[in-house]
Every structure is written in structure tokens, then in C-alpha cells.
Design a protein around this motif. Sequence first.
Motif, PDB file in Angstrom:
ATOM      1  N   LEU A 120       0.826  -1.404   0.159  1.00 25.54           N
ATOM      2  CA  LEU A 120      -0.080  -0.008   0.009  1.00 25.54           C
ATOM      3  C   LEU A 120       0.968   1.283   0.019  1.00 25.54           C
ATOM      4  N   HIS A 121       0.801   2.097  -0.965  1.00 23.85           N
ATOM      5  CA  HIS A 121       1.666   2.993  -1.084  1.00 23.85           C
ATOM      6  C   HIS A 121       0.922   4.425  -1.776  1.00 23.85           C
ATOM      7  N   LEU A 122       1.206   5.408  -1.832  1.00 26.37           N
ATOM      8  CA  LEU A 122       0.713   6.642  -2.247  1.00 26.37           C
ATOM      9  C   LEU A 122       2.050   7.559  -2.566  1.00 26.37           C
ATOM     10  N   THR A 123       2.420   7.525  -3.897  1.00 24.02           N
ATOM     11  CA  THR A 123       3.567   8.476  -4.440  1.00 24.02           C
ATOM     12  C   THR A 123       3.164   9.937  -4.446  1.00 24.02           C
ATOM     13  N   LEU A 124       3.985  10.660  -3.666  1.00 22.90           N
ATOM     14  CA  LEU A 124       3.666  12.218  -3.498  1.00 22.90           C
ATOM     15  C   LEU A 124       4.612  13.010  -4.435  1.00 22.90           C
ATOM     16  N   ALA A 125       5.929  12.462  -4.489  1.00 17.23           N
ATOM     17  CA  ALA A 125       6.724  13.395  -5.369  1.00 17.23           C
ATOM     18  C   ALA A 125       8.196  12.308  -5.965  1.00 17.23           C
ATOM     19  N   ARG A 126       8.624  12.898  -6.929  1.00 17.99           N
ATOM     20  CA  ARG A 126      10.127  12.277  -7.301  1.00 17.99           C
ATOM     21  C   ARG A 126      11.121  13.308  -7.276  1.00 17.99           C
ATOM     22  N   PHE A 127      12.334  12.315  -7.046  1.00 19.47           N
ATOM     23  CA  PHE A 127      13.786  13.050  -7.079  1.00 19.47           C
ATOM     24  C   PHE A 127      14.105  13.266  -8.565  1.00 19.47           C
ATOM     25  N   ALA A 128      14.691  14.160  -9.062  1.00 21.39           N
ATOM     26  CA  ALA A 128      15.325  14.046 -10.455  1.00 21.39           C
ATOM     27  C   ALA A 128      16.285  12.761 -10.493  1.00 21.39           C
ATOM     28  N   PRO A 129      16.257  12.326 -11.412  1.00 24.15           N
ATOM     29  CA  PRO A 129      16.978  10.830 -11.632  1.00 24.15           C
ATOM     30  C   PRO A 129      18.620  11.398 -11.546  1.00 24.15           C
ATOM     31  N   THR A 130      19.131  12.430 -11.532  1.00 24.81           N
ATOM     32  CA  THR A 130      20.478  12.842 -11.576  1.00 24.81           C
ATOM     33  C   THR A 130      20.776  13.485 -10.105  1.00 24.81           C
ATOM     34  N   PHE A 131      19.820  13.479  -9.313  1.00 26.06           N
ATOM     35  CA  PHE A 131      20.004  14.362  -8.171  1.00 26.06           C
ATOM     36  C   PHE A 131      20.350  13.317  -6.900  1.00 26.06           C
ATOM     37  N   ASN A 132      21.418  13.865  -6.433  1.00 24.21           N
ATOM     38  CA  ASN A 132      22.123  12.951  -5.122  1.00 24.21           C
ATOM     39  C   ASN A 132      21.345  13.493  -3.786  1.00 24.21           C
ATOM     40  N   VAL A 133      20.784  12.564  -3.380  1.00 24.23           N
ATOM     41  CA  VAL A 133      19.600  12.605  -2.435  1.00 24.23           C
ATOM     42  C   VAL A 133      20.451  12.809  -1.064  1.00 24.23           C
ATOM     43  N   PRO A 134      20.201  13.906  -0.359  1.00 24.26           N
ATOM     44  CA  PRO A 134      20.868  14.070   0.982  1.00 24.26           C
ATOM     45  C   PRO A 134      20.622  13.163   2.017  1.00 24.26           C
ATOM     46  N   PHE A 135      21.472  13.022   2.839  1.00 23.59           N
ATOM     47  CA  PHE A 135      21.190  11.676   3.647  1.00 23.59           C
ATOM     48  C   PHE A 135      20.032  12.017   4.789  1.00 23.59           C
ATOM     49  N   GLY A 136      19.690  13.357   5.063  1.00 23.68           N
ATOM     50  CA  GLY A 136      18.584  13.880   5.920  1.00 23.68           C
ATOM     51  C   GLY A 136      17.399  13.407   5.541  1.00 23.68           C
ATOM     52  N   ILE A 137      17.214  13.463   4.052  1.00 19.91           N
ATOM     53  CA  ILE A 137      15.984  13.093   3.508  1.00 19.91           C
ATOM     54  C   ILE A 137      15.910  11.562   3.320  1.00 19.91           C
TER      55      ILE A 137
END
Length: 181
Positions: A120-137
Amino acid sequence: MPHRLFIAVPVAPDLRNRITRWEADHKDLPVQWLDSKDLHITIVPPWQDEKPEEIIKRLETFASPSFMKPATIDMVSAGPTRFNPRLIWGLGHTTPDLLKLRTEVEHVLSFEPDKRPFKLHLTLARFAPTFNVPFGIRKLNEHVTWTQPLDRLALYETLLTPEGVTYRILTEVSCSHLPSI
């Protein structure tokens, strides 16, 4: 040309408003938010199909299970994994009612049951494919209490545009005779 289709429960206006307020409180996140009209809970995952009109006919014959509790989203986090986050999504517990709904929809559509576990999931947003996701997120785990009635099903088509992914509802069927708790 094949169409990328899936079956989902469209998010009700009340829940869309709650999600929009949650997003406003998190506007600093470096993501592309889904348009609120595109929010949905996937029941049957995407597949390619040449003739969506056949799926529409079948779905319009759907007789929903006689009793369904609403779906509850209780956590917002980065996913699908902490180590490889590509999106922000709401997660909830998969109930027997949701599994029954999925099985009955697959049956009406003459699909082989999906072997992958239902989440069960509900997608809210996407990161850009080239974006390096910060550890805090990556550590995002925020408790919420969002409830979605299982009162409608829709056949969606995925559309790829220069601005990103969007969805179009091809048909929608009511399950409004289902009581909610």
C-alpha cells in the motif's frame, strides 16, 4: 502503439487537501511534487496494452467486494529504499480487504495474479534522476493519519511529457455501495 495502463483508487478531495497542506510544510524538499489530481493508490501495477477499450469494457463490469474498510496511510518516507530513494511516498499496512480487491480486479480483467507482494503506497513526489539525495531526506519517516475510502476504481494511462510524468483517467467505476468504517 501500446498504452501504459494501471488500476488505482483516485485520492478523494479531502485527502488531496490534507496532502497539499503536508507538502506546503515540506516545500523545501528538492522534489517534483505530483499534481494533486494525479494522486492515487495503485491496485494493479502498470502494464502495456494495445487496446485500452477492452480493459475499459471489462472494468465497467466490475462488481466490488461486498465490504471494504478504507485504506490508511500512516507514514511518509523516502523510497522505495533508504539506500536508493527515488521518491517520497505515503505507506500503509496492506489489509486483507486490499488484497481481495486486487485479486477481484485481476480476475475481472483476466490477468494472472501478480506474484510481487502488494505494498500500500501513495507516491507524493519524485527526485530528479540525477539528483544526489541528501542523507537527511533518506531518513524521512514522518507519521501521518490519512484515510482513503475504497469507493472508486480508475483505469489510468501514464503520459510522459517534457514536464514529467502525468496521468489520465480513461474510465472510473464506483464502488459507492461499499460501507466505510
